[in-house]
Design an enzyme around this catalytic site. Structure first.
Site, PDB file in Angstrom:
ATOM      1  N   LYS A 147       6.811 -26.302  -9.231  1.00 60.02           N
ATOM      2  CA  LYS A 147       5.406 -26.413  -8.820  1.00 60.02           C
ATOM      3  C   LYS A 147       4.897 -27.850  -8.839  1.00 60.02           C
ATOM      4  O   LYS A 147       3.913 -28.172  -8.180  1.00 60.02           O
ATOM      5  CB  LYS A 147       4.547 -25.500  -9.678  1.00 60.02           C
ATOM      6  CG  LYS A 147       4.847 -24.038  -9.363  1.00 60.02           C
ATOM      7  CD  LYS A 147       3.893 -23.067 -10.000  1.00 60.02           C
ATOM      8  CE  LYS A 147       4.120 -21.665  -9.467  1.00 60.02           C
ATOM      9  NZ  LYS A 147       5.454 -21.114  -9.822  1.00 60.02           N
TER      10      LYS A 147
HETATM   11  C1  PLP Z   1       6.155 -20.167  -9.099  1.00 66.71           C
HETATM   12  C2  PLP Z   1       7.592 -20.011  -9.389  1.00 66.71           C
HETATM   13  C3  PLP Z   1       8.439 -19.233  -8.576  1.00 66.71           C
HETATM   14  C4  PLP Z   1       7.929 -18.440  -7.389  1.00 66.71           C
HETATM   15  O1  PLP Z   1       7.517 -19.247  -6.302  1.00 66.71           O
HETATM   16  P1  PLP Z   1       6.593 -18.624  -5.160  1.00 66.71           P
HETATM   17  O2  PLP Z   1       6.235 -19.778  -4.300  1.00 66.71           O
HETATM   18  O3  PLP Z   1       5.402 -18.031  -5.861  1.00 66.71           O
HETATM   19  O4  PLP Z   1       7.387 -17.591  -4.456  1.00 66.71           O
HETATM   20  C5  PLP Z   1       9.783 -19.151  -8.913  1.00 66.71           C
HETATM   21  N1  PLP Z   1      10.277 -19.789 -10.000  1.00 66.71           N
HETATM   22  C6  PLP Z   1       9.499 -20.542 -10.795  1.00 66.71           C
HETATM   23  C7  PLP Z   1      10.106 -21.181 -11.999  1.00 66.71           C
HETATM   24  C8  PLP Z   1       8.136 -20.684 -10.527  1.00 66.71           C
HETATM   25  O5  PLP Z   1       7.373 -21.422 -11.339  1.00 66.71           O
END
Ligand code: PLP
Length: 534
Positions: A117
């Site tokens: 993120k």
């Molecule tokens: C947010 C997140 C995801 C999922 O990503 P999306 O864009 O919501 O599909 C997967 N793995 C981790 C570690 C995350 O923080």
């Protein structure tokens, strides 16, 4: 380039507005009015660009170069991008690691909080700051525009949002997390950030309570107008946009390492929750990044896997979950979702691209919007909707989906840890393991080349990773080794740093709060924001 709503209507907004507003007035999500074209010869002319340069080229396709159009001057955009990714520990930002003969791992966790993120939120924080500065130019100090970002987190999003927004001018950020229900590392990553504009609220409740409080705040028009609430959740268009870049980067990196490979046969595997990460891959594919297919990897919260199997999108309790709450808790908590908020954007393209009747684009866009609005309304009232056979077929042209149980997730962590590589053992976090598990299920033959997106560093999920790889009889030894060799020094030191957070509990609620526990927590949250915001 302007942005329209996935639910139709006449609203058209600039990039700047799309970034600030998050949601369209009719509840839809913003999408670009068209998919732009790549410049002639991009495969050659972009091949040797750095991550930052490549990001600048891709973002420029979607962001106009002037303030009048709600865009950003090219040199300013470059500077914003450069600054956003200078916080990453790896200069490649998203390096590609060779794991097995045919499997490559795109590591997206080299940013400040060790989770993918950061790629979106480092940029989003700088975009907010840039636009606010521009709006406030020449205004008196007491007349400056400000925003109050409010979000709920079960762990990962909160720390990445805080890292992206800390110390930014004209922005206050309030992150609600469930008190004592986030991991030690996640807690430290949020509460040891002592910048004045960062406010951690530890709520006496669950993650769902936190999310409900945030929803209630956004729904309260008076409060919202007064504090100018801003959202950083994964439906924000800027987050999707920033994630398109690493699909281009992965393409160029692999092409350089395997010049003889036909890139059109490569599969991209994405651990999926809210469908943001993989949707960015869909945009990359539409733009022209050669690939065979996108693979949506889910845990037992499998609404997407069921959609690709049946064409029906249905909220449903999984066997482990309680009756009141459909989401089941898994080893990959960032993917524990009931519905995927960004899926609505794909639905719009499915409706739009299967419409064989509309004669002009404006009409086709409106029709697709009306259809998405109707599907979303069915989802709300009936808990489900189905797409047409044509739409389902089209969806299966670009994607497949596989689900992994917690047992399979652990097995997969073990399997990749046991593989002998020149660079040593490869340890993956549970989210990435869900991806590798789907990759194994999707591989057609022993030469299928796959790029698996790795979304978190294994250190962030110490207990699950240890449970997968350590012999229970040697657990203390394994814990020692893990803390010494797997936990990065940045995270190790963090646990000892001073912390700041505010407890949100019923006992502190104001006198006039409503009767229920939720009323009291909500009223207390409002009070804290009133005291600590601008
Ligand atoms: C947010 C997140 C995801 C999922 O990503 P999306 O864009 O919501 O599909 C997967 N793995 C981790 C570690 C995350 O923080």
């Amino acid at each position: 380039m302007q942005y329209i709503s996935t639910r139709g209507g006449d609203e058209r907004v600039t990039f700047e507005e799309a970034v600030f507003r998050g949601l369209a007035q009719n509840g839809g999500l913003f999408i670009p009015e068209r998919i732009p074209s790549l410049p002639e010869g991009w495969e050659k002319s972009w091949a040797t660009l750095s991550y930052v340069e490549l990001c600048h080229r891709v973002l420029s396709l979607f962001i106009p170069p002037t303030a009048e159009e709600g865009g950003i001057a090219s040199a300013d955009l470059y500077e914003i991008i450069d600054r956003s990714y200078s916080t990453f520990r790896d200069p490649q930002v998203a390096p590609l690691t060779h794991v097995t003969e045919r499997e490559w791992c795109l590591e997206l966790w080299h940013g400040p909080t060790f989770a993918f993120k950061d790629i979106a939120l480092q940029l989003l924080g700088n975009l907010f700051e840039y636009f606010l500065k521009r709006r406030n130019e020449g205004r008196a100090e007491n007349d400056k525009e400000t925003i109050t970002v409010v979000g709920a987190t079960s762990g990962d999003t909160g720390s990445a949002a805080i890292a992206g927004l800390r110390s930014k001018e004209h922005i206050q950020i309030f992150i609600l997390h469930p008190y004592r229900r986030v991991s030690a590392v996640q807690n430290a990553q949020m509460t040891t950030v002592l910048d004045e504009n960062v406010h951690n609220l530890a709520v006496d409740g669950t993650f769902d309570d936190c999310q409900d409080i945030v929803k209630a705040l956004f729904g309260d028009k008076t409060f919202n107008d007064k504090y100018k609430l801003g959202a950083v959740n994964s439906i924000n268009w800027a987050r999707i946009l920033s994630q398109i870049v690493y699909y281009f980067y992965a393409f160029f990196t692999l092409k350089e390492k395997e010049p003889a490979l036909d890139m059109r046969t490569v599969q991209y595997v994405v651990p999926t929750g809210n469908f943001g990460d993989i949707l960015a891959g869909y945009y990359a594919k539409r733009l022209g990044v050669p690939m065979e297919i996108l693979i949506a990897a889910t845990n037992s919260n499998d609404i997407l896997q069921r959609f690709w199997a049946t064409g029906r999108y249905e909220k449903r309790a999984t066997h482990q979950s309680s009756s009141s709450q459909f989401v089941s808790e898994t080893l990959s908590p960032a993917m524990d979702i009931l519905v995927s908020s960004n899926f609505e954007r794909l639905l719009w393209y499915l409706a739009h691209d299967t419409d064989m009747e509309s004669s002009d684009e404006a009409h086709r866009a409106q029709k697709a919007g009306a259809q998405v609005a109707s599907s979303m309304s069915k989802l709300k009232t009936k808990g489900a909707f189905s797409v047409s056979p044509e739409e389902h077929k089209l969806a299966r042209h670009d994607f497949v989906s596989f689900r992994a149980s917690d047992e399979e997730t652990k097995e997969t962590i073990r399997k990749y840890y046991a593989i002998k590589r020149d660079e040593g053992k490869y340890l993956v976090d549970p989210h990435t393991a869900v991806g590798f598990n789907a990759a194994n299920k999707a591989a057609v033959h022993e030469h299928t080349t796959q790029i698996i997106l790795s979304t978190a560093h294994p250190a962030k999920f110490r207990e699950s990773v240890l449970a997968a790889v350590a012999d229970p009889r040697d657990l203390p030894l394994a814990e020692n080794l893990f803390d010494q060799y797997v936990i990065p020094p940045e995270l190790r030191g963090m646990l000892e740093l001073p912390r700041r957070f505010t407890r949100v509990c019923v006992a502190d609620a104001p006198q006039n709060a409503g009767p229920t526990q939720f009323d009291k927590l909500l009223a207390r949250t409002k009070q804290i924001i009133e005291e600590q915001s601008f």
